[in-house]
Design a protein around this motif. Sequence first.
Motif, short mmCIF file in Angstrom:
data_model
loop_
_atom_site.label_atom_id
_atom_site.label_comp_id
_atom_site.label_asym_id
_atom_site.label_seq_id
_atom_site.Cartn_x
_atom_site.Cartn_y
_atom_site.Cartn_z
N LEU A 43 -1.64 16.39 -12.87
CA LEU A 43 -2.13 15.75 -11.64
C LEU A 43 -3.58 15.27 -11.75
N LEU A 44 -4.45 16.11 -12.33
CA LEU A 44 -5.89 15.82 -12.32
C LEU A 44 -6.28 14.66 -13.22
N TRP A 45 -5.43 14.31 -14.18
CA TRP A 45 -5.82 13.23 -15.10
C TRP A 45 -4.82 12.08 -15.16
N THR A 46 -3.77 12.15 -14.36
CA THR A 46 -2.83 11.03 -14.34
C THR A 46 -3.34 9.96 -13.39
N THR A 47 -2.82 8.73 -13.52
CA THR A 47 -3.28 7.62 -12.69
C THR A 47 -2.59 7.62 -11.34
N ASN A 48 -3.22 6.94 -10.37
CA ASN A 48 -2.63 6.85 -9.04
C ASN A 48 -1.29 6.12 -9.07
N SER A 49 -1.15 5.14 -9.96
CA SER A 49 0.11 4.40 -10.04
C SER A 49 1.25 5.30 -10.47
N VAL A 50 0.98 6.19 -11.42
CA VAL A 50 2.01 7.14 -11.86
C VAL A 50 2.34 8.12 -10.75
N ARG A 51 1.32 8.64 -10.10
CA ARG A 51 1.54 9.57 -8.99
C ARG A 51 2.31 8.90 -7.86
N SER A 52 2.00 7.63 -7.58
CA SER A 52 2.70 6.90 -6.52
C SER A 52 4.17 6.70 -6.87
N ARG A 53 4.44 6.40 -8.12
CA ARG A 53 5.82 6.21 -8.55
C ARG A 53 6.61 7.51 -8.38
N ARG A 54 5.97 8.64 -8.66
CA ARG A 54 6.65 9.92 -8.50
C ARG A 54 6.91 10.25 -7.03
N LEU A 55 6.08 9.73 -6.13
CA LEU A 55 6.23 10.03 -4.71
C LEU A 55 7.19 9.08 -3.99
N LYS A 56 7.59 8.01 -4.66
CA LYS A 56 8.49 7.04 -4.02
C LYS A 56 9.77 7.70 -3.51
N PRO A 57 10.41 8.61 -4.25
CA PRO A 57 11.62 9.27 -3.72
C PRO A 57 11.37 10.08 -2.44
N VAL A 58 10.12 10.54 -2.25
CA VAL A 58 9.79 11.27 -1.03
C VAL A 58 9.88 10.34 0.17
N ILE A 59 9.36 9.12 0.02
CA ILE A 59 9.43 8.13 1.11
C ILE A 59 10.89 7.78 1.38
N ASP A 60 11.67 7.63 0.33
CA ASP A 60 13.10 7.35 0.51
C ASP A 60 13.78 8.46 1.31
N ALA A 61 13.44 9.70 0.99
CA ALA A 61 14.04 10.84 1.70
C ALA A 61 13.60 10.87 3.17
N LEU A 62 12.32 10.57 3.42
CA LEU A 62 11.82 10.53 4.80
C LEU A 62 12.53 9.44 5.60
N GLU A 63 12.77 8.29 4.97
CA GLU A 63 13.50 7.22 5.65
C GLU A 63 14.93 7.65 5.95
N ALA A 64 15.57 8.30 4.98
CA ALA A 64 16.95 8.74 5.16
C ALA A 64 17.08 9.75 6.30
N LEU A 65 16.02 10.51 6.54
CA LEU A 65 16.04 11.53 7.60
C LEU A 65 15.45 11.00 8.91
N HIS A 66 15.28 9.69 9.00
CA HIS A 66 14.82 9.02 10.22
C HIS A 66 13.41 9.45 10.62
N CYS A 67 12.56 9.59 9.62
CA CYS A 67 11.17 9.96 9.87
C CYS A 67 10.25 8.75 9.89
N LEU A 68 10.73 7.58 9.48
CA LEU A 68 9.90 6.40 9.29
C LEU A 68 10.53 5.19 9.97
N PRO A 69 9.73 4.12 10.18
CA PRO A 69 10.20 2.97 10.98
C PRO A 69 11.44 2.27 10.46
N SER A 70 11.69 2.30 9.14
CA SER A 70 12.84 1.59 8.62
C SER A 70 14.14 2.33 8.91
N SER A 71 14.02 3.53 9.50
CA SER A 71 15.20 4.29 9.87
C SER A 71 15.88 3.63 11.07
N SER A 72 17.08 4.09 11.38
CA SER A 72 17.84 3.53 12.49
C SER A 72 17.08 3.72 13.81
#
Length: 264
Positions: A43-72
Amino acid sequence: MNNVRVLHRQMGAHPKQLQNYTSAYTKLYPKASQIVVQCNRDLLWTTNSVRSRRLKPVIDALEALHCLPSSSPAQRPARILTHVFSNGGSLQMTLLGHMLQRKYGSAPVLGTSASALVLDSCPAAGGLKSIKLAVRTVVQNPIARHIALAVVHTIYFVRFGLSLLFGKQMNMLENLQIEMWNPRILSWMGLHTPRLYLFSRKDKLVSWQEVTRHAETAKERGMDVRCELFEDSAHVAHARVEPERYWSSVQEVWAVAIKKKSED
């Protein structure tokens, strides 16, 4: 209505440690969904782009659980408890917040949902000494540890030099402390979101005095703050040493969050 628990784990957390928390949440809130955000050792030496790519599935999961605007739009907004462990989990959470802001803008995503934030052993800026201790704790292989410490030294002194040169704070963990004072650090949060700080006098990685100061400043800025200062537990070990006190505090802050939204 979905009830969601988002757990931001500390850097290099062992799977068995994680299971202790997911099992506890399953017992307390059996109908709630859980999203676990891992924190890699790099974590301390990886780039933000790599960290962001790893977090993309978290956003997908939040959307699937209706936590974000793109949800139903027919779904009622989820009620979300966010549980963050150590500075590693805090860094992951702040990056997730930036990603959500870029995707959805700065307007509140879930203005009517209940939310709470639990901060276990964080945040604290510490210094080079505490960062090195964290690396030694997480990286077990002697060769890999030597390389990791060399990288940490380089990054630390480069950032320190840039801070002196440009007169701007470049220390990652000091920036983290500042970002954690944002009441809308995640788009479903706000001043209405109660915060619970869980920390210990015996923590060798995170100073209890620093956490106390952070909590006091958050309270001065209008946030609803609660603190549980443990006496004998190590870093991210408060639930193991005093489980009843730990989980009672979590339940209490969640009850406050639910009550606040029901009164709105």
